[in-house]
Each structure stands twice: as C-alpha cells, then as structure tokens.
Design a protein around this motif. Structure first.
Motif, PDB file in Angstrom:
ATOM      1  N   ALA A 117      -6.176  -7.251  -0.768  1.00  0.00           N
ATOM      2  CA  ALA A 117      -7.018  -6.073  -0.514  1.00  0.00           C
ATOM      3  C   ALA A 117      -6.164  -4.816  -0.597  1.00  0.00           C
ATOM      4  N   GLY A 118      -4.964  -4.889  -0.075  1.00  0.00           N
ATOM      5  CA  GLY A 118      -4.035  -3.754  -0.102  1.00  0.00           C
ATOM      6  C   GLY A 118      -3.747  -3.327  -1.532  1.00  0.00           C
ATOM      7  N   ALA A 119      -3.527  -4.316  -2.394  1.00  0.00           N
ATOM      8  CA  ALA A 119      -3.206  -4.007  -3.795  1.00  0.00           C
ATOM      9  C   ALA A 119      -4.351  -3.251  -4.450  1.00  0.00           C
ATOM     10  N   LEU A 120      -5.592  -3.690  -4.116  1.00  0.00           N
ATOM     11  CA  LEU A 120      -6.754  -3.010  -4.696  1.00  0.00           C
ATOM     12  C   LEU A 120      -6.892  -1.587  -4.143  1.00  0.00           C
ATOM     13  N   ASP A 143      -4.369   5.912  -5.751  1.00  0.00           N
ATOM     14  CA  ASP A 143      -3.863   6.550  -6.974  1.00  0.00           C
ATOM     15  C   ASP A 143      -4.969   7.334  -7.661  1.00  0.00           C
ATOM     16  N   LEU A 144      -6.129   6.687  -7.736  1.00  0.00           N
ATOM     17  CA  LEU A 144      -7.261   7.307  -8.417  1.00  0.00           C
ATOM     18  C   LEU A 144      -7.681   8.598  -7.702  1.00  0.00           C
ATOM     19  N   VAL A 145      -7.721   8.537  -6.389  1.00  0.00           N
ATOM     20  CA  VAL A 145      -8.103   9.719  -5.604  1.00  0.00           C
ATOM     21  C   VAL A 145      -7.129  10.867  -5.887  1.00  0.00           C
ATOM     22  N   VAL A 199       0.815  -1.222   0.000  1.00  0.00           N
ATOM     23  CA  VAL A 199       0.000   0.000   0.000  1.00  0.00           C
ATOM     24  C   VAL A 199       0.854   1.280   0.000  1.00  0.00           C
ATOM     25  N   ALA A 200       2.176   1.109  -0.053  1.00  0.00           N
ATOM     26  CA  ALA A 200       3.053   2.282  -0.136  1.00  0.00           C
ATOM     27  C   ALA A 200       3.139   2.708  -1.598  1.00  0.00           C
ATOM     28  N   THR A 201       2.087   3.366  -2.072  1.00  0.00           N
ATOM     29  CA  THR A 201       2.061   3.681  -3.506  1.00  0.00           C
ATOM     30  C   THR A 201       2.769   5.002  -3.813  1.00  0.00           C
ATOM     31  N   PRO A 202       3.684   4.970  -4.775  1.00  0.00           N
ATOM     32  CA  PRO A 202       4.385   6.208  -5.145  1.00  0.00           C
ATOM     33  C   PRO A 202       3.600   7.015  -6.184  1.00  0.00           C
ATOM     34  N   CYS A 203       2.475   6.475  -6.604  1.00  0.00           N
ATOM     35  CA  CYS A 203       1.774   7.088  -7.731  1.00  0.00           C
ATOM     36  C   CYS A 203       1.378   8.541  -7.484  1.00  0.00           C
ATOM     37  N   VAL A 211      -0.022   6.285   3.963  1.00  0.00           N
ATOM     38  CA  VAL A 211       0.606   6.013   5.270  1.00  0.00           C
ATOM     39  C   VAL A 211      -0.431   5.412   6.228  1.00  0.00           C
ATOM     40  N   GLY A 212      -1.658   5.924   6.167  1.00  0.00           N
ATOM     41  CA  GLY A 212      -2.734   5.363   7.004  1.00  0.00           C
ATOM     42  C   GLY A 212      -2.923   3.878   6.718  1.00  0.00           C
ATOM     43  N   LEU A 213      -2.979   3.547   5.438  1.00  0.00           N
ATOM     44  CA  LEU A 213      -3.154   2.133   5.043  1.00  0.00           C
ATOM     45  C   LEU A 213      -1.951   1.305   5.481  1.00  0.00           C
ATOM     46  N   MET A 214      -0.748   1.890   5.406  1.00  0.00           N
ATOM     47  CA  MET A 214       0.462   1.171   5.847  1.00  0.00           C
ATOM     48  C   MET A 214       0.353   0.807   7.329  1.00  0.00           C
ATOM     49  N   LEU A 215      -0.172   1.769   8.109  1.00  0.00           N
ATOM     50  CA  LEU A 215      -0.293   1.518   9.555  1.00  0.00           C
ATOM     51  C   LEU A 215      -1.312   0.407   9.806  1.00  0.00           C
ATOM     52  N   VAL A 216      -2.447   0.458   9.073  1.00  0.00           N
ATOM     53  CA  VAL A 216      -3.457  -0.597   9.208  1.00  0.00           C
ATOM     54  C   VAL A 216      -2.817  -1.944   8.849  1.00  0.00           C
ATOM     55  N   ALA A 217      -2.056  -1.961   7.754  1.00  0.00           N
ATOM     56  CA  ALA A 217      -1.408  -3.204   7.309  1.00  0.00           C
ATOM     57  C   ALA A 217      -0.366  -3.667   8.319  1.00  0.00           C
TER      58      ALA A 217
END
Ligand code: ADP
Ligand code: MG
Length: 451
Positions: A407-410, A416-418, A87-91, A392-398
């Motif tokens: 689920a993380g990948a999705l 990215d879309l947001v 979930v650490a997306t650089p996009c 970062v929020g998603l990283m903490l959840v993960a």
C-alpha cells in the motif's frame, strides 16, 4: 507592405510585382536565427532549476532514516524500517522544481518573454534593484521628426546629410530620420564610409569628401566647438548634425514614453525592488524629464557602454536587473545579474547578451515576468513542501505499523503525482500576471466618469 528602400525581414513573401533586393546580412544574423539560438540555449541549460530542491535533499534523507530507525528500534521489526522508507519518496524534491520552472518559462513565453534558463526565473524572483535604459526602453524608440532648426545649412539640407549618415546606423533614431528624408523625396548624397560611434552617433564620409556627424551634442562639439542647445518640450530629444566644423542644423524628434512605463516601475517597487535607477547615453535634461514622468528618482545621464556597466555593477542591494535595448546595452545586459532586452523592433546584439528577451513592444512585460518568476518559485516551494509533508505523514503512519509496504508503494506514487500536478500550476502563472497589472486606480476614474 514594403516600399522602395525598406528593410525586408527574412521569411517575407513577395506578392506579384518584381523587385530588387540587396542582402545586407547573413542568415545567421536574422531575427529568426537569433530567436532559434535563444531557444536552443534555453533547452540546453537546465542545471539551476534543481538547486532549489538540493537544499532539502540531505535533511529529508536524514529525517526519513531517523523515522525508519526509530520504527525498527521501537517495534523490533526490520520490516517496519522498510515500510517507512517505501513512502519516503524523493520525487517531489527531484521533479517538482524542474516542472514548475518549465511551466514558468512557458508562462513567460505566452507573455512574449523568452527566458534563457530556469535559473533566470529563480534569480528574478529575488531581484532587489533595477536599472533602466531610456531611449528605446522607457521610450518607444518609434521617434518622429518634429521640426528641424537650421544652422549653417537649411532644414532640408540638414535632413539630407543626417539621413545619408543614418542609413548605416541601427540606432532607434536612424529609421525616423531616413523616413523623414524619404517622405520629402530628398536625394541622399553618396556615402563612402560610415561608422556608428556607440552612444554618440554616426560619423560618415561623403563622396565629395565632407565629414558628417549626427548624434549627441558632445560628439558634435568635438568637430564644431561649443553649440547652442534648443529648449525641448517633454518627450522631445534633439539630434545634432554637423558637416565639417560647422553645425548644419538640429533635428528635434519626439520620442514618446511607452505606455505602462510608470506603472511598470511602480509594480516593481511594490514587489520589493528597492532601488530603481535610469542609465542613459542621452543628456541630463531629456533624461530627467523622462525619469520624472515614469517615477525614477536617480538618473545617470551621458553614460557610455562602459560606464553603464560600472554603474550597474555598483548598485546595491543585489540581485540587480537591467532592462535595455540596442547595441549600446549589450555589455551592461551581460554584466547585470539579470539582463532583459526589449526586442520588439527586432532582435539586436542586446538580445544575445540578455538573460531574457521581450519580443513584444510592451514594457509592462518586465513587471509581468517578475510576477511570473515569483509565482513560479512560490509554486515550486509549495509543491516540494506538500510532497515532503505528505511523505513524512505517511512515514509516521508506517512507523506505527498501519501502512503495509505494498500500500505504501502505491501511495508513494500518489504523492509524486500530487507534487507534479501542483508544480504544473506554474503553466498558468501568466494569468496571474494579467491580474497583477494594476487596475487599482482605473475603477476610481470609471466611477468619476459615471458621476
Ligand atoms: P540610451 O542610453 O538612453 O538608450 P542612446 O545612447 O541610445 O540612449 O542615445 C542617446 C543619445 O545619443 C540620443 O538622444 C542621440 O542624441 C544620440 N545618438 C546616439 N546614436 C545616434 C544615432 N545613430 N543617431 C542619432 N542620435 C544618436
Ligand atoms: Mg537604448
């Protein structure tokens, strides 16, 4: 529609009557070709847009690795490490800024401002000083001959001589002088050669051997010695005409200040442009009267293309914006951090050396595009930060094991879309510019009228 003696633009379609046209310029010199060149250059350059995001790339990577490392360390499970990094997306870092800047450039284009690359928007958002040319920039450059003061020649002879020389000039005063001569159906003497002496005027040799000068007083005085300068009213400029070593006469032109000029200056001030000056080739009295009307305190009069460059380079604080037009301003537009050319009357050399070109006749576009640039940078940063915070929020959840990798990948795609959708808001930045156009005092006037 056109009449005899008019300039015909490339792409003009003829009706039923036949006519003779003389080609004076190559296709590559046409307005159309120069706009195509500007756009091509804008498309080719894309590097500066990424700079904004580059600053965040390394810290973001370090934070992602730290969170993932701790998750692995605390859980003793290497899968946790992977779940965090998914979930650490650089996009948002990579794409939010370019998308916002493309949107900002498109917004500017809707306001008739062509910007050469995204870096211009980024710099314009930070601009702290501005210099304005006078003739053709703060004033309309659609001058009209008001009156002619005869000296050694009659009024109509003065106009005749001036028009003969001005046929070869691209200065904003050339067309009105030629048009006035044509309106009086004056026969123009033949010219063997003519030279535009930048910021001074035109020097023409007539077929009979006479030498005609048209332009500013200092230029005429080189031939005539000291001459009288007439009293001018606000919005008027004098053009002097000499033949041989005599002052033939003086042509008084009205060169009205552009609507919105004062408003544009005050909007720039309001947006944090601390230092605003005028740099003009014209004489001090005319320059000062215009400066006072538009709200500029510092005036540099009787400048040349070179001194304009020196003045603009010395202005602090930076970055400095220069707004100009015509051939005279090409060097100073290139020398400023950002050059904006007013090209409503047609693209000239100024357009080629400027970072942005206003293709309409509206000086308010300067403040509009400054607004669009600030809004674009704001949107780019917001979009980047939104992406980073959600990621970062998603990283903490993960990290605590609540987010499986699939689920993380999705979700990562959603982040990215947001970020992209958020950055696309810059496409609408021009709407805000219209709102920014100081309707502040107008309602008060409307109220007064109602009472
Ligand atoms: P600015 O720097 O404000 O654009 P310019 O240097 O273009 O001003 O012109 C300033 C003055 O120079 C004009 O007011 C005019 O007197 C004179 N001038 C320069 N070129 C010409 C020309 N071709 N015809 C008439 N006047 C000219
Ligand atoms: Mg000018």
């Amino acid at each position: 529609s056109y009449g005899a003696g008019d300039h015909v633009l490339s792409g003009t379609v003829n009706g039923t009557a036949s006519f003779t046209m003389r080609a004076q310029k190559m296709a590559a010199d046409s307005n159309y070709a120069s706009i195509v060149r500007l756009v091509e250059r804008a498309v080719e350059s894309h590097a500066p847009m990424v700079r904004l995001a580059d600053r965040y790339a390394v810290p973001f990577t370090v934070v992602a690795l730290l969170i993932a490392g701790f998750a692995w360390f605390l859980s003793g499970d290497p899968v946790r490490f992977a779940e965090v990094l998914v979930v650490a997306t650089p996009c948002p870092l990579l794409i939010a800024a370019p998308v916002a800047f493309m949107g900002g450039m498109s917004s500017a284009a809707r306001l008739n401002v062509i910007i050469k690359d995204g870096g211009v928007l980024e710099m314009l958002a930070r601009v702290r000083s501005a210099a304005f040319d006078k003739t053709g920039t703060l004033t309309q450059g659609k001058a009209d001959v008001v009156v002619i003061h005869p000296a050694s020649r009659s009024s109509s002879e003065t106009l005749q001589l001036a028009a003969a020389a001005e046929q070869y000039s691209v200065h904003v005063f050339a067309d009105p002088i030629v048009a006035a001569a044509r309106a009086q159906q004056l026969e123009l003497p033949d010219v063997t050669n003519a030279d535009e002496v930048a910021t001074n005027g035109v020097l023409a040799h007539l077929a009979g051997g006479a030498v005609v000068r048209v332009g500013k007083p200092a230029f005429i005085e080189e031939a005539t010695g000291s001459i009288d300068r007439p009293e001018l009213r606000a919005g008027e400029t004098a053009v002097y005409v000499s033949v041989g070593d005599e002052l033939a006469g003086t042509i008084i032109l009205s060169d009205p200040i552009r609507p919105h000029a004062a408003d544009t200056i005050s909007r720039l001030r309001g947006a944090g442009v601390a230092e605003i000056v005028m740099v003009t080739g014209d004489v001090a009295p005319t320059a000062e009267s215009v400066a006072q009307t538009v709200g500029i305190q510092t005036v540099h009069a009787e400048t040349t293309p070179q001194t304009k460059v020196e003045i603009v380079q010395a202005i602090r604080p930076r970055p400095v914006l220069m707004v100009g037009d015509g051939i005279n301003d090409a060097p100073v537009l290139a020398a400023a951090d950002i050059g904006i050319a007013m090209a409503g009357r047609g693209a000239t050399v100024a357009s080629e050396s400027a970072a942005a070109v206003i293709t309409s006749n509206d000086i308010a576009r300067v403040a509009d595009v400054a607004y669009v640039s600030r809004r674009t940078v704001h949107i780019a940063l917001q979009s980047i930060w939104m992406g980073i915070i959600i990621s970062v929020g998603l990283m903490l959840v993960a990290a605590f094991g609540y987010l499986p990798a699939v689920a993380g990948a999705l979700l990562q795609e959603v982040v990215d879309l947001v970020a992209i959708v958020s950055a696309l808001r810059a496409l609408r930045a021009h709407k805000g510019a219209e709102r920014d156009r100081a309707p502040r005092h107008e309602p008060a006037q409307a109220d007064a009228a109602a009472v």
